[in-house]
Design a protein around this motif. Structure first.
Motif, short mmCIF file in Angstrom:
data_model
loop_
_atom_site.label_atom_id
_atom_site.label_comp_id
_atom_site.label_asym_id
_atom_site.label_seq_id
_atom_site.Cartn_x
_atom_site.Cartn_y
_atom_site.Cartn_z
N GLU A 1 -11.20 -26.67 11.64
CA GLU A 1 -11.21 -25.22 11.53
C GLU A 1 -11.73 -24.69 10.20
O GLU A 1 -12.33 -23.63 10.14
N ASN A 2 -11.51 -25.43 9.11
CA ASN A 2 -11.88 -24.95 7.78
C ASN A 2 -13.28 -25.39 7.36
O ASN A 2 -13.70 -25.13 6.22
N HIS A 3 -13.99 -26.07 8.24
CA HIS A 3 -15.36 -26.50 7.94
C HIS A 3 -16.35 -25.68 8.77
O HIS A 3 -15.98 -25.07 9.78
N THR A 4 -17.60 -25.70 8.36
CA THR A 4 -18.61 -24.97 9.11
C THR A 4 -18.96 -25.70 10.40
O THR A 4 -18.60 -26.87 10.59
N VAL A 5 -19.65 -25.00 11.26
CA VAL A 5 -20.11 -25.60 12.51
C VAL A 5 -20.97 -26.82 12.22
O VAL A 5 -20.79 -27.90 12.81
N ASN B 1 -21.30 -20.88 9.87
CA ASN B 1 -20.03 -20.18 10.05
C ASN B 1 -18.85 -21.14 10.06
O ASN B 1 -18.96 -22.28 10.50
N ILE B 2 -17.71 -20.65 9.59
CA ILE B 2 -16.49 -21.44 9.62
C ILE B 2 -16.03 -21.59 11.07
O ILE B 2 -15.93 -20.60 11.80
N ALA B 3 -15.73 -22.82 11.48
CA ALA B 3 -15.41 -23.10 12.88
C ALA B 3 -14.18 -22.35 13.36
O ALA B 3 -14.09 -21.96 14.52
N GLY B 4 -13.23 -22.13 12.46
CA GLY B 4 -12.00 -21.44 12.84
C GLY B 4 -12.22 -20.01 13.27
O GLY B 4 -11.35 -19.41 13.93
N LEU B 5 -13.37 -19.43 12.93
CA LEU B 5 -13.66 -18.04 13.29
C LEU B 5 -14.44 -17.91 14.59
O LEU B 5 -14.72 -16.80 15.04
N LEU B 6 -14.77 -19.04 15.22
CA LEU B 6 -15.50 -19.00 16.48
C LEU B 6 -14.59 -18.51 17.61
O LEU B 6 -13.37 -18.61 17.54
N SER B 7 -15.21 -18.01 18.67
CA SER B 7 -14.44 -17.65 19.87
C SER B 7 -13.96 -18.93 20.54
O SER B 7 -14.41 -20.05 20.23
N LEU C 1 -18.61 -26.39 20.60
CA LEU C 1 -18.71 -27.18 19.38
C LEU C 1 -18.08 -28.55 19.59
O LEU C 1 -18.64 -29.56 19.16
N GLU C 2 -16.93 -28.58 20.25
CA GLU C 2 -16.30 -29.88 20.47
C GLU C 2 -17.14 -30.78 21.37
O GLU C 2 -17.23 -31.98 21.16
N ILE C 3 -17.78 -30.18 22.38
CA ILE C 3 -18.70 -30.96 23.20
C ILE C 3 -19.84 -31.49 22.34
O ILE C 3 -20.25 -32.66 22.45
N GLY C 4 -20.34 -30.65 21.44
CA GLY C 4 -21.39 -31.09 20.51
C GLY C 4 -20.92 -32.24 19.63
O GLY C 4 -21.67 -33.18 19.36
#
Length: 262
Positions: free
Chosen positions: A108-112, A157-163, A170-173
């Motif tokens: 969550e605290n890292h970028t995509v 973008n920070i992953a924690g801010l994604l929908s 992202l997890e599939i990626g």
């Protein structure tokens, strides 16, 4: 012989038509059979949908495939030679079976971009990790994955801010960065908006043929979207109740009785 000499991690096993083979798998918990002589196979590059009522054995089946649960009896193979019952969860994951749970798990605290970089199949020991630098080939792989999951514009973008849906993609990626031979997806569209669900279906369709996919899902409209004319397997009481196209299983009297008619 080591596991790695018997597999081709990251590539489809084109020497044989089956990527996953389960034969008469039974799992008993204090006398209750969560799986009861379950037999099924999935072809290389196939997208297989698994449906069925709660308690049908879907989660236990995925637990067996990933090494989390040992079967009471039966055999489970990946490709021609890897006996899944003989290896640990970590070994099975390393050799190319990736599992995505219903709730997304990202850093969550890292970028995509950093999430994809961290997921890459590389030497994870402390020193190599601290001093590693992305090669141009690795950077290209991340860029291609970002395009595939439609998160290229959000790479910084920070992953924690994604929908919710974006986190699922992202997890599939992240799983794709691990060069999987087989992907297990547990209710991938649960909690998504209609637009996110449609996009997820498009993503899975793009993966079809390049990766072997098992999708466990309760959303019948979504299953119809991604299954096409492919095979759908219906589980009930730990066994295969029916198997065929979505249209065929929807018309099956027993499937209607125990599942779709509810």
């Amino acid at each position: 012989m080591s596991i790695s000499t018997r597999l081709n991690p990251g590539g489809l096993d084109t020497s044989h038509g089956v990527i996953l083979y389960l034969e008469e798998i039974t799992v008993s918990f204090d006398g209750f059979k969560a799986l009861n002589n379950l037999t099924l196979d999935i072809g290389v590059g196939e997208l297989r949908c698994i449906i069925g009522p709660n308690g049908a054995g879907k989660t236990t089946m995925m637990d067996v495939i990933t090494g989390k649960t040992r079967p009471t009896s039966g055999r489970a193979f990946c490709g021609q030679t890897m006996d899944l019952t003989a290896f640990s969860e970590a070994q099975i994951a390393h050799e190319g079976i990736g599992r995505k749970f219903q709730r997304p798990t990202v850093f969550e605290n890292h970028t995509v971009f950093e999430n994809l970089e961290l997921a890459m199949k590389t030497d994870k020991r402390v020193k190599p990790t601290l001093f590693s630098r992305l090669t141009s080939e690795q950077a290209d792989r991340i860029a291609q994955t970002l395009d595939l999951i439609r998160l290229g514009p959000l790479a910084g973008n920070i992953a924690g801010l994604l929908s919710h849906g974006q986190k699922q993609w992202l997890e599939i990626g992240m799983l794709l960065m691990q060069e999987p031979r087989l992907l297990l997806l547990d209710e991938p569209v649960a909690g998504m908006t209609d637009a996110e669900t449609e996009r997820t279906g498009e993503l899975l369709d793009e993966l079809r043929g390049k990766h072997s996919l098992m999708v466990v899902e309760h959303d019948m409209d979504f299953v119809a979207q991604i299954a096409g004319e492919g095979k759908v397997t219906v589980l009930h009481e730990g066994s295969v109740l029916a198997e065929g196209t979505m249209a065929a299983v929807q018309a099956h009297p027993r499937v209607i009785e125990v599942y779709l008619g509810r």
